[in-house]
Design a protein around this motif. Structure first.
Motif, PDB file in Angstrom:
ATOM      1  N   LEU A   1       8.791  -8.163   3.855  1.00  0.00           N
ATOM      2  CA  LEU A   1       7.765  -7.349   4.496  1.00  0.00           C
ATOM      3  C   LEU A   1       6.448  -7.420   3.722  1.00  0.00           C
ATOM      4  O   LEU A   1       5.375  -7.606   4.310  1.00  0.00           O
TER       5      LEU A   1
ATOM      6  N   TYR B   1       5.038 -11.336   3.930  1.00  0.00           N
ATOM      7  CA  TYR B   1       4.583 -11.864   5.219  1.00  0.00           C
ATOM      8  C   TYR B   1       3.702 -10.915   6.016  1.00  0.00           C
ATOM      9  O   TYR B   1       3.046 -11.344   6.966  1.00  0.00           O
ATOM     10  N   VAL B   2       3.665  -9.615   5.675  1.00  0.00           N
ATOM     11  CA  VAL B   2       2.874  -8.673   6.459  1.00  0.00           C
ATOM     12  C   VAL B   2       1.778  -8.025   5.613  1.00  0.00           C
ATOM     13  O   VAL B   2       0.598  -8.124   5.940  1.00  0.00           O
ATOM     14  N   VAL B   3       2.160  -7.373   4.530  1.00  0.00           N
ATOM     15  CA  VAL B   3       1.198  -6.576   3.765  1.00  0.00           C
ATOM     16  C   VAL B   3       0.213  -7.446   2.997  1.00  0.00           C
ATOM     17  O   VAL B   3      -0.996  -7.225   3.067  1.00  0.00           O
TER      18      VAL B   3
ATOM     19  N   TRP C   1      -2.351  -9.228   5.186  1.00  0.00           N
ATOM     20  CA  TRP C   1      -3.298  -8.252   5.716  1.00  0.00           C
ATOM     21  C   TRP C   1      -4.316  -7.851   4.646  1.00  0.00           C
ATOM     22  O   TRP C   1      -5.498  -7.695   4.923  1.00  0.00           O
TER      23      TRP C   1
END
Length: 96
Positions: A30, A33-35, A38
């Motif tokens: 998580l 690949y996401v935080v 971003w």
């Protein structure tokens, strides 16, 4: 918090170990690949500009940069803003 998670994981010791690894892997995925993608544009790590001009308007050197001018009294090219001999003490003698 970790004790609470450990108590809530099912299936005995083996299940708790597998569950812990799965939760850790999910958290890392998580973040990876996401935080982090971003947040990357918000961080200043790639905000570097190296130019040959003086940096002033129209490429004219304003003379305000530290280390410009060559005069050691005014912060020249090889000026150090602190005493370089302050920590140069002799090594301790062998009888200490």
């Amino acid at each position: 918090m970790y004790a609470w998670i450990w108590r809530r994981l099912p299936f005995g010791l083996v299940g708790k170990l597998v569950g812990s690894v799965a939760l850790t892997a999910a958290t890392v995925a998580l973040l990876w690949y996401v935080v982090f993608p971003w947040a990357e544009p918000l961080l200043p790590f790639d905000d570097v500009q190296v130019t040959q001009d003086g940096g002033g308007p129209d490429g004219v050197d304003s003379g305000e940069d530290a280390g410009v001018g060559g005069d050691p009294a005014t912060g020249g090219d090889h000026s150090v803003p602190y005493d370089t001999d302050a920590n140069n003490t002799p090594p301790p003698s062998p009888n200490r």
